[in-house]
Design a protein around this motif. Structure first.
Motif, PDB file in Angstrom:
ATOM      1  N   ASN A 176       0.788  -1.234   0.000  1.00 40.40           N
ATOM      2  CA  ASN A 176       0.000   0.000   0.000  1.00 40.40           C
ATOM      3  C   ASN A 176       0.821   1.287   0.000  1.00 40.40           C
ATOM      4  N   PRO A 177       1.886   1.392   0.809  1.00 43.31           N
ATOM      5  CA  PRO A 177       2.628   2.665   0.809  1.00 43.31           C
ATOM      6  C   PRO A 177       3.275   2.985  -0.541  1.00 43.31           C
ATOM      7  N   GLU A 178       3.514   1.977  -1.381  1.00 35.17           N
ATOM      8  CA  GLU A 178       4.199   2.193  -2.654  1.00 35.17           C
ATOM      9  C   GLU A 178       3.233   2.229  -3.842  1.00 35.17           C
ATOM     10  N   LEU A 179       1.938   2.027  -3.583  1.00 31.06           N
ATOM     11  CA  LEU A 179       1.003   1.818  -4.687  1.00 31.06           C
ATOM     12  C   LEU A 179       0.889   3.044  -5.598  1.00 31.06           C
ATOM     13  N   SER A 180       0.701   4.237  -5.034  1.00 30.77           N
ATOM     14  CA  SER A 180       0.497   5.439  -5.858  1.00 30.77           C
ATOM     15  C   SER A 180       1.697   5.702  -6.748  1.00 30.77           C
ATOM     16  N   ARG A 181       2.895   5.632  -6.179  1.00 35.89           N
ATOM     17  CA  ARG A 181       4.096   5.889  -6.969  1.00 35.89           C
ATOM     18  C   ARG A 181       4.281   4.829  -8.063  1.00 35.89           C
ATOM     19  N   PHE A 182       3.938   3.598  -7.722  1.00 36.92           N
ATOM     20  CA  PHE A 182       4.092   2.520  -8.706  1.00 36.92           C
ATOM     21  C   PHE A 182       3.132   2.719  -9.880  1.00 36.92           C
ATOM     22  N   ARG A 183       1.871   3.062  -9.556  1.00 37.36           N
ATOM     23  CA  ARG A 183       0.888   3.277 -10.626  1.00 37.36           C
ATOM     24  C   ARG A 183       1.285   4.447 -11.522  1.00 37.36           C
ATOM     25  N   ALA A 184       1.801   5.512 -10.897  1.00 38.29           N
ATOM     26  CA  ALA A 184       2.170   6.694 -11.678  1.00 38.29           C
ATOM     27  C   ALA A 184       3.319   6.395 -12.630  1.00 38.29           C
ATOM     28  N   SER A 185       4.139   5.394 -12.283  1.00 39.61           N
ATOM     29  CA  SER A 185       5.299   5.091 -13.129  1.00 39.61           C
ATOM     30  C   SER A 185       4.961   4.156 -14.282  1.00 39.61           C
ATOM     31  N   LEU A 186       3.798   3.508 -14.221  1.00 40.17           N
ATOM     32  CA  LEU A 186       3.474   2.518 -15.255  1.00 40.17           C
ATOM     33  C   LEU A 186       3.424   3.122 -16.667  1.00 40.17           C
ATOM     34  N   PRO A 187       2.813   4.321 -16.856  1.00 39.08           N
ATOM     35  CA  PRO A 187       2.780   4.875 -18.228  1.00 39.08           C
ATOM     36  C   PRO A 187       4.155   5.147 -18.809  1.00 39.08           C
ATOM     37  N   PHE A 188       5.172   5.270 -17.922  1.00 41.21           N
ATOM     38  CA  PHE A 188       6.520   5.567 -18.392  1.00 41.21           C
ATOM     39  C   PHE A 188       7.357   4.304 -18.555  1.00 41.21           C
ATOM     40  N   THR A 189       6.697   3.131 -18.421  1.00 41.38           N
ATOM     41  CA  THR A 189       7.391   1.853 -18.616  1.00 41.38           C
ATOM     42  C   THR A 189       6.634   1.076 -19.676  1.00 41.38           C
ATOM     43  N   PRO A 190       6.796   1.441 -20.968  1.00 40.47           N
ATOM     44  CA  PRO A 190       6.021   0.773 -22.014  1.00 40.47           C
ATOM     45  C   PRO A 190       6.344  -0.710 -22.140  1.00 40.47           C
ATOM     46  N   GLU A 191       7.515  -1.119 -21.632  1.00 41.97           N
ATOM     47  CA  GLU A 191       7.870  -2.536 -21.727  1.00 41.97           C
ATOM     48  C   GLU A 191       6.889  -3.428 -20.966  1.00 41.97           C
ATOM     49  N   LEU A 192       6.141  -2.841 -20.011  1.00 41.40           N
ATOM     50  CA  LEU A 192       5.186  -3.633 -19.233  1.00 41.40           C
ATOM     51  C   LEU A 192       3.864  -3.808 -19.957  1.00 41.40           C
ATOM     52  N   GLY A 193       3.672  -3.133 -21.081  1.00 38.86           N
ATOM     53  CA  GLY A 193       2.506  -3.378 -21.927  1.00 38.86           C
ATOM     54  C   GLY A 193       1.175  -3.070 -21.286  1.00 38.86           C
ATOM     55  N   GLY A 194       1.032  -1.897 -20.684  1.00 35.63           N
ATOM     56  CA  GLY A 194      -0.255  -1.517 -20.097  1.00 35.63           C
ATOM     57  C   GLY A 194      -0.608  -2.335 -18.866  1.00 35.63           C
ATOM     58  N   ALA A 195       0.354  -2.595 -18.014  1.00 33.11           N
ATOM     59  CA  ALA A 195       0.122  -3.390 -16.802  1.00 33.11           C
ATOM     60  C   ALA A 195      -0.784  -2.646 -15.830  1.00 33.11           C
ATOM     61  N   SER A 196      -1.418  -3.407 -14.927  1.00 31.12           N
ATOM     62  CA  SER A 196      -2.277  -2.853 -13.880  1.00 31.12           C
ATOM     63  C   SER A 196      -1.616  -3.081 -12.527  1.00 31.12           C
ATOM     64  N   ALA A 197      -2.053  -2.290 -11.524  1.00 29.39           N
ATOM     65  CA  ALA A 197      -1.512  -2.419 -10.167  1.00 29.39           C
ATOM     66  C   ALA A 197      -2.650  -2.301  -9.167  1.00 29.39           C
ATOM     67  N   MET A 198      -2.606  -3.151  -8.117  1.00 30.98           N
ATOM     68  CA  MET A 198      -3.619  -3.152  -7.055  1.00 30.98           C
ATOM     69  C   MET A 198      -2.911  -3.295  -5.707  1.00 30.98           C
ATOM     70  N   PRO A 199      -3.608  -2.912  -4.620  1.00 29.48           N
ATOM     71  CA  PRO A 199      -2.969  -3.008  -3.293  1.00 29.48           C
ATOM     72  C   PRO A 199      -2.683  -4.459  -2.911  1.00 29.48           C
ATOM     73  N   GLY A 200      -1.570  -4.667  -2.202  1.00 25.84           N
ATOM     74  CA  GLY A 200      -1.176  -6.016  -1.816  1.00 25.84           C
ATOM     75  C   GLY A 200      -2.117  -6.661  -0.822  1.00 25.84           C
ATOM     76  N   ASP A 201      -2.853  -5.847  -0.030  1.00 27.50           N
ATOM     77  CA  ASP A 201      -3.773  -6.433   0.947  1.00 27.50           C
ATOM     78  C   ASP A 201      -5.204  -6.487   0.424  1.00 27.50           C
ATOM     79  N   ILE A 202      -5.388  -6.474  -0.875  1.00 25.89           N
ATOM     80  CA  ILE A 202      -6.726  -6.524  -1.460  1.00 25.89           C
ATOM     81  C   ILE A 202      -7.464  -7.770  -0.984  1.00 25.89           C
ATOM     82  N   ALA A 203      -8.750  -7.626  -0.753  1.00 23.84           N
ATOM     83  CA  ALA A 203      -9.550  -8.755  -0.284  1.00 23.84           C
ATOM     84  C   ALA A 203      -9.578  -9.845  -1.349  1.00 23.84           C
ATOM     85  N   PRO A 204      -9.597 -11.129  -0.952  1.00 24.95           N
ATOM     86  CA  PRO A 204      -9.573 -12.226  -1.926  1.00 24.95           C
ATOM     87  C   PRO A 204     -10.705 -12.137  -2.946  1.00 24.95           C
TER      88      PRO A 204
END
Length: 706
Positions: free
Chosen positions: A89-117
């Protein structure tokens, strides 16, 4: 790494070093199967799936090291895979903001690590559907491009670019239309430019709301908040995870999670906003239900804890009450035992003193009349005094305070040497048999006391067979296991057993329970002091052993003595042979130190009668002065228990001055000065009080000649 299924899994999870509970809660293949999803779980190894059919979605867990690098490596080998990162959770916002600048990941998504099952499974299903639709549109786009390329000779380059733009617009429109999340496109002022079907369903609106401020689609109480969120996005901030309220088509209030990102034009200026909303009403209800359940559980636990605490307080009160009652009972039993002990001592000593005092009175009267025929009265007084001395030794044995001189001995040899003595003691009506074990271990005990214990047991057995019977003395090697040791309060281990068995009248359980008590006896008046078994018990326990009685009325009795096995070298035990009275000479000077005037005076006379020269002192300090004045002193004969400097301290100082000086201690009770744990200290010579002239003569001679 766990093996993947042979068939292609829809979803592959890379766990890394994830906690077992966290992984088991979120990635149970059975639960995913129920949701229509095939799941495979793996550790981190970018070569693990190169030989397998590729998954559609790859989930990279929050505990995978360098997740971005791992994602890029997988995308290089599997370009079609859709990546989903679970990020702390503490890294989620920064990680999501960096995704558009990493085209090698091909439009990847990010969610919180403690997301409910359940939310994770729902999100994966939506992502899977969107991915499939994207692939369908991509295929359509490729086919259209192929047709255009095939007919490229009939159209100008400008026409080809125009057609490609048309297809791209249709492609993007299809993605927007069929996305599972409510999506809006707004201008730079936050007015709706376009919305997809999910937005129409969630917000209960239609396309005629194009041109309206997006904030107007929210419930009245959330509009100001949404306007503020739009302003933040217009200022260039990426807004994520903010909550707002909407009104559903049924008129019910629902909560949505809002995400807003600025859309930049060619010059880098913000030309619009990408606005997303996800319905989280059920998730919040589930979280609230979970919190309420946890609260109720905490209350129940607190109530139960208080109940247990109250029960514990009641139990402690009852325990203290029982302890007090047991303490009172023990005190009563102690007083009863003390009363029995003092009564028995008083009874036996009074009888012995009656013989001594009466005999000495008769001697005085006869001598006053000139009658010298007083030998029988003196003999009677001596017998009474000897019986009193024996009584004190038995009391010390019971209390485990008698000084022992243990030796390594062979019980078989001792029993064999005692056979003639025992047969004479038992009489002709008792048939005696010895059963001696071969290879018997050695034990470490005071041979004289062990001999006395066997004689005591044999005499008791004889008294239990008034009409005659059979007595067996048996030896054996034994091992007391942990269960027996715990039950009988004795160390577990290897022991030498000496058992005495008779065919007498036996004892009921209530008698067996009291058999070792001092002065307890079932014999008639005048036939026993009740100290025989208590003396045996005290000696055996003082020697680190154990004694046990097995008896039944009419069946006889067996008493087993267990003495610890000894691993040192053997020592032969020789019963002392009676010799003539050893005497000394006047050149052998003895320094006698005794604080009791009458005892000192008597001891001086006894030593002079034995031929020794004597220097007497009444205490330790006076004894040291006498030692300095009489260098001819050969032996220090000192009492142990004295006021001021005791005998042990006196002996240590005397030997410091005269290292060659020999020392003999005498005492009726050592108080641990020369005896520790019931055993004489090494190199210590001791003469027990009271001692006869013969005992004194023999002991002094042995010390001087030793």
């Amino acid at each position: 790494m766990e093996a993947m299924e042979a068939a292609a899994a829809q979803v592959l999870v890379l766990l890394g070093e994830s906690p077992r509970d966290w992984a088991a809660e979120r990635f149970n293949p059975g639960l995913w199967k129920v949701c229509g999803l095939d799941l495979a779980v793996s550790s981190v190894s970018d070569s693990a799936i190169t030989d397998r059919p590729a998954p559609e979605i790859l989930i990279i867990g929050p505990h995978v090291p360098e997740p971005r690098r791992v994602g890029i490596q997988f995308r290089r080998k599997l370009p079609s895979v859709q990546l989903l990162f679970l990020v702390p959770n503490p890294e989620l916002s920064r990680f999501r903001a960096s995704l558009p600048f990493t085209p090698e990941l091909g439009g990847a998504s990010a969610m919180p690590g403690d997301i409910a099952p359940a939310d994770l499974r729902a999100a994966v299903r939506e992502l899977l559907e969107a991915s499939r639709k994207e692939r369908e549109l991509s295929g359509l786009y490729s086919r259209v491009n192929a047709v255009i390329a095939a007919k490229g000779n009939n159209h100008s380059p400008e026409d080809s670019r125009r057609r490609q733009l048309v297809v791209a617009e249709r492609y993007l429109a299809a993605i927007l239309t069929h996305a599972p999340e409510a999506l809006f496109a707004t201008d730079a002022e936050g007015k709706v430019v376009q919305l997809n079907r999910a937005a129409e369903r969630l917000f209960a609106v239609e396309s005629q709301h194009v041109g309206d401020p997006v904030a107007d689609l929210f419930a009245q109480e959330s509009r100001v908040r949404v306007v503020a969120l739009v302003d933040r996005a217009v200022a260039g901030e990426i807004v994520e995870g903010e909550e707002a309220q909407i009104v559903s088509v049924e008129g019910a209030s629902r909560t949505v999670e809002v995400s807003i990102a600025p859309v930049l034009g060619p010059a880098g200026a913000i030309e619009g906003l990408s606005f997303g909303a996800r319905d989280i009403t059920q998730r919040l209800k589930a979280e609230q239900a979970l919190r309420e359940f946890a609260s109720r559980l905490e209350e129940r636990v607190a109530e139960r804890t208080e109940e247990l605490a109250e029960a514990n307080r009641t139990l402690m009160t009852e325990m203290h009450r029982r302890e007090n009652a047991e303490g009172q009972i023990r005190q009563m039993q102690k007083m009863e035992a003390v009363g029995q002990l003092t009564g028995g001592i008083a009874h036996d000593f009074n009888n012995m003193l009656a013989v001594v005092i009466g005999g000495l009175n008769l001697v005085q009267r006869r001598l006053a009349k000139g009658d010298t025929d007083v030998h029988k009265f003196i003999a009677g007084a001596m017998e009474g005094a000897n019986r009193a001395a024996a009584l004190t030794q038995r009391l010390l044995a019971f209390s485990r305070q008698q000084p022992l001189s243990p030796q390594a001995l062979n019980a078989n040899q001792m029993v064999s040497d005692m056979s003639d003595l025992l047969r004479r003691t038992l009489g002709e009506v008792i048939e005696m048999e010895t059963v001696l074990a071969g290879g018997l271990w050695r034990t470490h005990a005071d041979p004289g006391q062990l001999e006395n214990a066997i004689v005591n047991l044999a005499v008791n057995a004889r008294d239990a067979m008034p009409e005659g019977g059979h007595l067996t003395i048996e030896t054996a090697n034994c091992h007391l296991d942990d269960a027996y040791a715990d039950e009988h309060d004795v160390p577990a281990g290897q022991y030498v057993m000496v058992a005495v068995t008779d065919t007498g009248i036996g004892m009921p359980p209530e008698v067996v329970a009291k058999a070792f008590d001092p002065f307890f006896t079932t014999k008639g008046v005048g036939k026993g002091t009740g100290l025989g078994l208590s003396q045996v018990f005290g000696f055996v326990r003082q020697s680190g052993g154990h004694v046990k009685i097995y008896s039944e009325p009419g069946q006889g009795t067996t008493i087993k003595i267990y003495l610890p096995r000894f691993y040192g070298p053997a020592e032969s035990f020789q019963r002392p042979v009676k010799q003539s009275l050893p005497r000394g000479s006047s050149s052998e000077v003895i320094l006698l130190v005794e604080d009791d005037d009458r005892v000192r005076e008597l001891a001086v006379q006894m030593l002079r009668d034995l031929g020794y020269g004597v220097v007497a002192a009444s205490g330790g300090t006076e004894g040291l002065l006498a030692l300095n004045e009489h260098p001819e002193v050969s032996l220090l004969f000192t009492d142990v228990v004295m006021p001021g400097m005791n005998g042990r301290e006196l002996a240590e100082e005397a030997r410091r001055r005269r290292p060659d000086l020999k020392v003999l201690f005498t005492t009726g009770y050592t108080r641990n000065a020369v005896v520790h744990n019931g055993v004489l200290d090494p190199g210590v010579n001791l003469l027990q009080k009271p001692a006869t002239l013969e005992q004194m003569a023999t002991k002094i001679r042995s010390v001087l000649d030793g």
